[in-house]
Scaffold this motif. Sequence first.
Motif, PDB file in Angstrom:
ATOM      1  N   LEU A  65       0.587  -1.493  -0.327  1.00 49.12           N
ATOM      2  CA  LEU A  65      -0.194  -0.217  -0.022  1.00 49.12           C
ATOM      3  C   LEU A  65       0.947   0.996  -0.032  1.00 49.12           C
ATOM      4  O   LEU A  65       1.813   0.874   0.636  1.00 49.12           O
ATOM      5  N   VAL A  66       0.494   2.389  -0.631  1.00 52.96           N
ATOM      6  CA  VAL A  66       0.522   3.693  -0.648  1.00 52.96           C
ATOM      7  C   VAL A  66      -0.050   4.773  -0.203  1.00 52.96           C
ATOM      8  O   VAL A  66      -0.634   5.108  -0.748  1.00 52.96           O
ATOM      9  N   ASN A  67       0.496   5.187   0.931  1.00 55.06           N
ATOM     10  CA  ASN A  67      -0.900   6.381   1.681  1.00 55.06           C
ATOM     11  C   ASN A  67      -0.314   7.545   0.821  1.00 55.06           C
ATOM     12  O   ASN A  67       0.844   8.023   0.930  1.00 55.06           O
ATOM     13  N   LEU A  68      -1.472   8.003   0.358  1.00 55.21           N
ATOM     14  CA  LEU A  68      -1.247   9.326  -0.332  1.00 55.21           C
ATOM     15  C   LEU A  68      -1.979  10.218   0.657  1.00 55.21           C
ATOM     16  O   LEU A  68      -2.155  11.785  -0.490  1.00 55.21           O
ATOM     17  N   GLY A  69      -2.269  10.402   1.171  1.00 55.91           N
ATOM     18  CA  GLY A  69      -2.437  11.545   2.128  1.00 55.91           C
ATOM     19  C   GLY A  69      -3.769  11.293   2.652  1.00 55.91           C
ATOM     20  O   GLY A  69      -4.082  10.565   3.559  1.00 55.91           O
ATOM     21  N   GLU A 132      -8.812   7.734   6.744  1.00 56.93           N
ATOM     22  CA  GLU A 132      -8.747   9.422   7.557  1.00 56.93           C
ATOM     23  C   GLU A 132      -7.078   9.658   7.626  1.00 56.93           C
ATOM     24  O   GLU A 132      -6.468   9.351   7.287  1.00 56.93           O
ATOM     25  N   ASN A 133      -8.044  11.089   7.017  1.00 55.23           N
ATOM     26  CA  ASN A 133      -6.967  12.337   6.945  1.00 55.23           C
ATOM     27  C   ASN A 133      -5.966  12.270   7.972  1.00 55.23           C
ATOM     28  O   ASN A 133      -7.072  12.742   8.907  1.00 55.23           O
ATOM     29  N   CYS A 134      -4.638  12.364   8.199  1.00 60.08           N
ATOM     30  CA  CYS A 134      -4.576  12.427   9.343  1.00 60.08           C
ATOM     31  C   CYS A 134      -2.529  13.462   9.036  1.00 60.08           C
ATOM     32  O   CYS A 134      -1.601  13.792   9.589  1.00 60.08           O
ATOM     33  N   GLU A 137      -1.830  20.546   9.202  1.00 59.96           N
ATOM     34  CA  GLU A 137      -2.385  21.378   8.520  1.00 59.96           C
ATOM     35  C   GLU A 137      -1.811  22.190   7.373  1.00 59.96           C
ATOM     36  O   GLU A 137      -2.420  22.916   6.605  1.00 59.96           O
ATOM     37  N   THR A 138      -0.573  22.118   7.380  1.00 60.88           N
ATOM     38  CA  THR A 138       0.219  22.484   6.331  1.00 60.88           C
ATOM     39  C   THR A 138       0.297  21.746   5.129  1.00 60.88           C
ATOM     40  O   THR A 138       0.352  22.668   3.981  1.00 60.88           O
ATOM     41  N   ALA A 139      -0.517  20.712   4.666  1.00 59.00           N
ATOM     42  CA  ALA A 139      -1.106  20.052   3.751  1.00 59.00           C
ATOM     43  C   ALA A 139      -1.212  20.412   2.761  1.00 59.00           C
ATOM     44  O   ALA A 139      -2.532  21.428   3.538  1.00 59.00           O
ATOM     45  N   ILE A 273      -0.291  14.364  -1.439  1.00 61.22           N
ATOM     46  CA  ILE A 273       0.142  15.115   0.013  1.00 61.22           C
ATOM     47  C   ILE A 273       0.701  14.496   0.831  1.00 61.22           C
ATOM     48  O   ILE A 273       0.582  15.812   1.335  1.00 61.22           O
ATOM     49  N   ASN A 274       1.013  13.609   0.909  1.00 58.38           N
ATOM     50  CA  ASN A 274       1.889  13.244   2.250  1.00 58.38           C
ATOM     51  C   ASN A 274       2.957  12.900   1.946  1.00 58.38           C
ATOM     52  O   ASN A 274       3.901  11.936   1.496  1.00 58.38           O
TER      53      ASN A 274
END
Length: 589
Positions: A65-69, A132-134, A137-139, A273-274
């Motif tokens: 898996l790859v988390n993109l945000g 779930e977005n974690c 805030e600067t993302a 965006i991660n």
Amino acid sequence: MEKEKRCIVGSERKEVWEDETMEVRRNSNAIAESSSSSSSSSAQTFSLRFPVPQWPQGQGFASGLVNLGEIEVFKVTRFEFIWSSSALLDTKKVVTFYKLVGVPNGFRILGHYCQPSHKPLCGFVLVVREVENCLPETADIKNHDKLPPLKDPLGYKLVWHQNAASQEMSSVYFWLPMPPQGYKALGYFVTNKPGEPELDEMCCVRIDLTDRCQDYHEILAVDSRILEFTFKVWSLRPCDRGMLGKGVSVGTFFCSSGQTTGEELPIACLKNINHLLPAMPNLQQIHALIEHYGPTVFFHPQEIYLPSSVDWFFNNGALLYRKGVSVGEGIDATGSNLPGGGTNDGRFWIDLPRDGCKNFLKCGDLKSARLYVHVKPAHGGSFTDIAMWVFCPFNGPATLKIGMKNIPLSKIGEHVGDWEHFTLRICNFNGELYSIYFSQHSGGEWVDAHGLSYIEGNKAIVYSSKCGHASYPRPGTYIQGSSKLGIGIRNDAARSNLYVDSSIHYELIAAEYLGNDVTEPPWLQFMRQWGPKIVYDSKTELDKIINALPRILKYPVKNLFNKFPVELYGEEGPTGPKEKNNWIQDERW
């Protein structure tokens, strides 16, 4: 779809990644086995010659898996036949279209897959699910409070179709999803029935989680005198590529009927965006990757100008020169006394000594040679590029080929301090070698893993050309110029007992995404020339060659000379790896 919470750090994150990966793989295997047993047309995928080892433990590299945000993606590599263009085109141009097999529960399809039929099935398509977005805030997130990351399309637009005209032909229909406002489509749906696909068979992605992509390689062209009946298919790549690029390739294709060039594509790629890049390998994993995949670099049996280590070059007489000072100064083994930073302003350069050590230094020292490794994210952190740099103290003169005649050039092509490279592209989903880029003077080529030659296990072979040290995937004579006319600069590559095994002889010099885990050597910060600026009297030498040619060849040869890159004439000394545009940008191809 209900969101799943994954705001986890430290050891807990590792355990969740492992648990999810096992679940994804179990679901994928179960679906794939079910599909294979129910359909004899399930396609076979390419696999490396030897199994991939168990990589050292880490965060998300090779987890599946790859988390993109706000979304995470899974790579599907199993496909089932939908339609082939075999009835329309000759064998070498046939393209086959596939639907995805083995999509894990909870993931959504973004598009279908295609590739030339004569190649092994070696591609991929990403499927996606919400998480779930974690992110801080600067993302780079917009509208995430209002719109969900994924939505069904509003409908489908029929882009092109082919109705069966005989038993040899089969019908096919290409559908473009029509996204809701604020969303983008990322691929096409292919069917062999005229009915529009169900809305939930594909999904669209919120626009701020996507990025622009471009068509770069035409893989199918069905021509017609009537514009609206023409049909073309291109492979895709993100526009925003390179070490800092956020674009993530989905693996889908772009197709159009009567499409005019220059228009913005109706589909996009994904955007990472991660900023944590959780799928990138850690330090231990990098070393394991190099030890498993590191190619062996073979030099030509008649090569005179061999590689060396940088410290051998400095210790054996290389000198630092300053503008306005005629005497050079010795260089510390690490290059600590080289001026770092700045720009290539002509104030400093490196040159050979002017005594008897000059010719000795030109020949290099194979025993000390190693590959200098730069590791960086590619395609938004879904791949890892391992760029391997070879240093040669001297680049030899070129040989001109005109038909059957070979003309050694006395000076053209010579310069001090030659930096060449090749790049391994590793898939971060599973840690498999995906392709290798072979740098060749002002350009180069990507070769997929199935097209490589291997020497041992999954270690490929790289051939370094005689004198010029360009990289090639196979032995032979390559012409830099016009292969059709048989005119150009020769690049001869062959196997010999002169080689460097990069899986053993390497030094990791940079991996910016790891922060302070990798210390860059002082010499890497030298942004000036590793050889003096030299302007050869190339015009006189080339004019002699042109004047000796038959009249029918004079014009094409002269025209070809004008297209040769300026570095061939020694007009500028070469710069180090960090000054090359591919240090940050994607490879030139």
